[in-house]
Design an enzyme around this catalytic site. Sequence first.
Site, PDB file in Angstrom:
ATOM      1  N   PRO A 199      25.269  41.625  15.133  1.00  0.00           N
ATOM      2  CA  PRO A 199      25.648  41.598  16.561  1.00  0.00           C
ATOM      3  C   PRO A 199      27.090  42.047  16.757  1.00  0.00           C
ATOM      4  O   PRO A 199      27.984  41.638  16.021  1.00  0.00           O
ATOM      5  CB  PRO A 199      25.456  40.131  16.946  1.00  0.00           C
ATOM      6  CG  PRO A 199      24.465  39.604  15.969  1.00  0.00           C
ATOM      7  CD  PRO A 199      24.736  40.334  14.691  1.00  0.00           C
ATOM      8  N   LEU A 206      40.311  39.086  32.114  1.00  0.00           N
ATOM      9  CA  LEU A 206      41.612  39.366  32.698  1.00  0.00           C
ATOM     10  C   LEU A 206      42.710  39.015  31.705  1.00  0.00           C
ATOM     11  O   LEU A 206      42.547  38.139  30.854  1.00  0.00           O
ATOM     12  CB  LEU A 206      41.783  38.565  33.999  1.00  0.00           C
ATOM     13  CG  LEU A 206      40.832  39.020  35.110  1.00  0.00           C
ATOM     14  CD1 LEU A 206      40.922  38.066  36.306  1.00  0.00           C
ATOM     15  CD2 LEU A 206      41.146  40.449  35.572  1.00  0.00           C
ATOM     16  N   GLY A 220      46.184  37.510  30.131  1.00  0.00           N
ATOM     17  CA  GLY A 220      46.877  36.259  30.331  1.00  0.00           C
ATOM     18  C   GLY A 220      46.508  35.162  29.349  1.00  0.00           C
ATOM     19  O   GLY A 220      47.158  34.120  29.321  1.00  0.00           O
ATOM     20  N   ARG A 221      45.480  35.390  28.530  1.00  0.00           N
ATOM     21  CA  ARG A 221      45.151  34.369  27.540  1.00  0.00           C
ATOM     22  C   ARG A 221      46.100  34.470  26.352  1.00  0.00           C
ATOM     23  O   ARG A 221      46.547  35.546  25.982  1.00  0.00           O
ATOM     24  CB  ARG A 221      43.714  34.543  27.033  1.00  0.00           C
ATOM     25  CG  ARG A 221      42.700  33.753  27.830  1.00  0.00           C
ATOM     26  CD  ARG A 221      42.433  34.351  29.174  1.00  0.00           C
ATOM     27  NE  ARG A 221      41.444  33.588  29.940  1.00  0.00           N
ATOM     28  CZ  ARG A 221      40.657  34.129  30.841  1.00  0.00           C
ATOM     29  NH1 ARG A 221      40.747  35.419  31.142  1.00  0.00           N
ATOM     30  NH2 ARG A 221      39.791  33.364  31.495  1.00  0.00           N
TER      31      ARG A 221
END
Lengths: 62, 62, 62, 62, 62, 62
Positions: C2, C9, C11-12
């Site tokens: 897989p 978005l 920002g992490r």
Amino acid sequence: MPILQVEMLKGRTIEQKRNMVKKVTDAVTETLDCPKEAVRIIIREMELENFASAGVLRADNE
Amino acid sequence: MPILQVEMLKGRTIEQKRNMVKKVTDAVTETLDCPKEAVRIIIREMELENFASAGVLRADNE
Amino acid sequence: MPILQVEMLKGRTIEQKRNMVKKVTDAVTETLDCPKEAVRIIIREMELENFASAGVLRADNE
Amino acid sequence: MPILQVEMLKGRTIEQKRNMVKKVTDAVTETLDCPKEAVRIIIREMELENFASAGVLRADNE
Amino acid sequence: MPILQVEMLKGRTIEQKRNMVKKVTDAVTETLDCPKEAVRIIIREMELENFASAGVLRADNE
Amino acid sequence: MPILQVEMLKGRTIEQKRNMVKKVTDAVTETLDCPKEAVRIIIREMELENFASAGVLRADNE
């Protein structure tokens, strides 16, 4: 770890796919300097009614 | 709004897919700090002749 | 084999990504019955001006 | 050279696809200031068991 | 019309990319029997913290 | 639930993106018969050295 996704119209034989993945993998290995084992290729085949260019479905201009 | 695309070989049951999307969504929700409702998952299944690693189609090495 | 692509978005933190790939890989491994080594995850981060829902850029509604 | 990939659930007619690629191409051409000939669109259709939101397969909530 | 998407880690020079797209295009052209002009390649480069295999970020195991 | 991915060269303004997502969403909504709220668009911008056609990087032919 290069991962390639190849989108193409339906209709190629397994023999063509076999040659394509072999030669594309060689091309990537030589030029990007990575082991052959690291190259993965996903092939996705499209129906003629699922591809468009210039706003026209391929199914409509062949 | 995380959007996930999961590429995998054909052959999983709907029960396996059901469990996978549930657990993957939980994993994303917990770790990325977003509501469950924001997570979308697209599954794409491949034939054995449409995936290659090390330049060899999966159809040829199984 | 897989292969997952995760769009999110910006920002992490790297810590959040580290946890996410660990837990998502576990979730995939358990439910799809494949070895952990076979799971690959590509993360793609978007600017707020590069994502829209309902025809509105995220940059415009936050 | 904009290249668009459109993921949607199965069930649309070829007439709907024909209209969609025409109008989307026009929208891209007008707003991104590029020739119509440069726009390519790939359509991918999903079965209801291959899409999930909020951790639930679409096949399970319709 | 083959369209290829190549995901790879950051760090290749423009010279490597130039050679890669040339050789990959030749490989596709020869094996899939299509004109060179029809082949498009999108390259996407990833930071080491945006790729994982076996549940571990590449940034953590190099 | 249509999800669109738009690949384009860098250089568009936020105003162009704002107009593009608005008009493309309208085009999809009208033709595919789905609510506006269901349409999501991911924009990906490429450097000139990350796109090739006919085996030549865009950075080399402009």
